[in-house]
Design an enzyme around this catalytic site. Structure first.
Site, PDB file in Angstrom:
ATOM      1  N   LYS A   1       0.843  -1.201   0.000  1.00  0.00           N
ATOM      2  CA  LYS A   1       0.000   0.000   0.000  1.00  0.00           C
ATOM      3  C   LYS A   1       0.882   1.257   0.000  1.00  0.00           C
ATOM      4  O   LYS A   1       0.591   2.233  -0.690  1.00  0.00           O
ATOM      5  CB  LYS A   1      -0.953  -0.016   1.200  1.00  0.00           C
ATOM      6  CG  LYS A   1      -2.107  -0.994   0.972  1.00  0.00           C
ATOM      7  CD  LYS A   1      -2.885  -1.354   2.203  1.00  0.00           C
ATOM      8  CE  LYS A   1      -3.882  -2.473   1.850  1.00  0.00           C
ATOM      9  NZ  LYS A   1      -4.536  -3.087   2.982  1.00  0.00           N
TER      10      LYS A   1
ATOM     11  N   GLN B   1      -5.323  -1.892   9.043  1.00  0.00           N
ATOM     12  CA  GLN B   1      -5.162  -3.227   8.456  1.00  0.00           C
ATOM     13  C   GLN B   1      -5.781  -4.285   9.368  1.00  0.00           C
ATOM     14  O   GLN B   1      -5.510  -4.327  10.570  1.00  0.00           O
ATOM     15  CB  GLN B   1      -3.659  -3.497   8.236  1.00  0.00           C
ATOM     16  CG  GLN B   1      -3.357  -4.776   7.505  1.00  0.00           C
ATOM     17  CD  GLN B   1      -3.813  -4.784   6.051  1.00  0.00           C
ATOM     18  OE1 GLN B   1      -3.863  -3.760   5.390  1.00  0.00           O
ATOM     19  NE2 GLN B   1      -4.176  -5.950   5.552  1.00  0.00           N
TER      20      GLN B   1
ATOM     21  N   ASP C   1     -11.739   2.019   2.995  1.00  0.00           N
ATOM     22  CA  ASP C   1     -12.055   0.592   2.857  1.00  0.00           C
ATOM     23  C   ASP C   1     -13.558   0.387   2.612  1.00  0.00           C
ATOM     24  O   ASP C   1     -13.978  -0.700   2.222  1.00  0.00           O
ATOM     25  CB  ASP C   1     -11.737  -0.146   4.170  1.00  0.00           C
ATOM     26  CG  ASP C   1     -10.362  -0.785   4.183  1.00  0.00           C
ATOM     27  OD1 ASP C   1      -9.929  -1.273   3.133  1.00  0.00           O
ATOM     28  OD2 ASP C   1      -9.751  -0.819   5.273  1.00  0.00           O
TER      29      ASP C   1
HETATM   30  N1  GUN Z   1      -6.982  -7.227   5.437  1.00  0.00           N
HETATM   31  C1  GUN Z   1      -7.133  -7.978   4.323  1.00  0.00           C
HETATM   32  N2  GUN Z   1      -7.742  -7.259   3.355  1.00  0.00           N
HETATM   33  C2  GUN Z   1      -7.970  -6.038   3.882  1.00  0.00           C
HETATM   34  C3  GUN Z   1      -8.570  -4.847   3.362  1.00  0.00           C
HETATM   35  O1  GUN Z   1      -9.021  -4.776   2.220  1.00  0.00           O
HETATM   36  N3  GUN Z   1      -8.598  -3.794   4.211  1.00  0.00           N
HETATM   37  C4  GUN Z   1      -8.118  -3.852   5.472  1.00  0.00           C
HETATM   38  N4  GUN Z   1      -8.230  -2.763   6.226  1.00  0.00           N
HETATM   39  N5  GUN Z   1      -7.574  -4.933   5.984  1.00  0.00           N
HETATM   40  C5  GUN Z   1      -7.495  -6.011   5.189  1.00  0.00           C
END
Ligand code: GUN
Length: 285
Positions: free
Chosen positions: A53, A97, A120
């Site tokens: 990211k 996350q 998200d």
């Molecule tokens: N963990 C696995 N996929 C995601 C996601 O798309 N967003 C977040 N915040 N955590 C994750």
């Protein structure tokens, strides 16, 4: 034999669009875009995602702010950080996350993120907006799947769409997005009785059940578009999807590989959501 959908190429195109718009906003309006990424603990998979990211932010010209917190961080400390980020004008998007350590209530954290910065699209307000088709943020993985389907030139209107999996992150919002595009949508899950028959009726099959090689070629209609959201690590260390690729590609018209299909799209859509958040906060859109 199916055509393989190149998720890396589609993802690069989305990121290029975002980078171009971000550069224009910076030049014309002095807008600087920032994403805060919070990681708690030492989950190795989460570490890889967070690093990716950060790299994506750099690639599209966003600032990224990383907060790597100890496993022992309390829920109150994490809530305090989220509240600070909610007020920080440099931060347009906040991503915490998941999964979080067991002693932290994920729901409480998600609910604390300002819906305007919830890139998200996990906050109940944004989830509700997806239900009524009035959304600013599309959940990243389902939005990436929609973009991949679009890249095949398939018109979703009137098509039989089957989603296998009912998670809040993928299955449920995926079904809503397909419905929004006039698909006739069926959601299946681990307890669905006549799964094979339902799958055989699918013109568009999206698989997000989290079981390696769960869908096999004999469950796929000739000419179907098959999107594999799965990401399973086999004992030999290899990554594999929820669809058995070798048998499925003989039946499908288009199919995503794992890796290199849906995976790269999720981050690209996160960048798009962060751009949308920044524009909204600046009153541009
Ligand atoms: N963990 C696995 N996929 C995601 C996601 O798309 N967003 C977040 N915040 N955590 C994750």
């Amino acid at each position: 034999m199916a055509q393989i959908i190149d998720g890396k190429a589609v993802s690069a195109a989305v990121k290029a669009e975002v980078a171009e718009e971000a550069a224009k906003l910076k030049e014309e309006k002095g807008l600087k875009i920032g994403l805060a990424v919070v990681i708690v603990g030492n989950n190795p998979a989460s570490r890889v995602y967070v690093n990716n990211k950060k790299k994506a932010c750099e690639a599209v010209g966003f600032q990224s702010f990383e907060y790597a917190l100890e496993e022992s961080t309390t829920q109150e400390q994490l809530l305090d950080l989220v509240n600070v980020l909610n007020r920080d004008a440099r931060v347009n998007g906040i991503l915490v996350q998941l999964p979080l350590p067991k002693h932290i209530d994920e729901k409480a954290i998600i609910n604390a993120i300002s819906p305007d910065k919830d890139v998200d699209a996990f906050h109940p307000i944004n989830v509700g907006k997806i239900m009524i088709g009035d959304y600013s943020f599309l959940p990243c993985t389902p939005a990436g799947v929609m973009r991949l389907i679009e890249s095949t030139g398939t018109d979703i209107t009137g098509k039989q769409c089957v989603v296998i999996g009912r998670s809040n992150i993928v299955g449920k919002p995926q079904a809503m997005l397909l419905l929004q595009k006039n698909g006739t949508v069926t959601i299946c899950h681990s307890k669905t009785k006549n799964l094979k028959e339902v799958c055989l009726g699918a013109d568009i099959l999206v698989v997000a059940i989290g079981r390696a090689n769960f869908v096999t070629g004999d469950m796929i209609k000739e000419g179907a578009v098959v999107i594999d959201v799965g990401m399973n690590r086999l004992e030999n260390g290899k990554l594999c999807g929820d669809v058995e690729f070798e048998s499925a590609e003989k039946k499908a018209s288009f199919i995503t590989p794992v890796p290199g299909g849906v995976g790269p799209m999720t981050i690209a859509m996160l960048m798009k959501n962060t751009l949308t958040a920044a524009k909204q906060q600046a009153g541009i859109e």
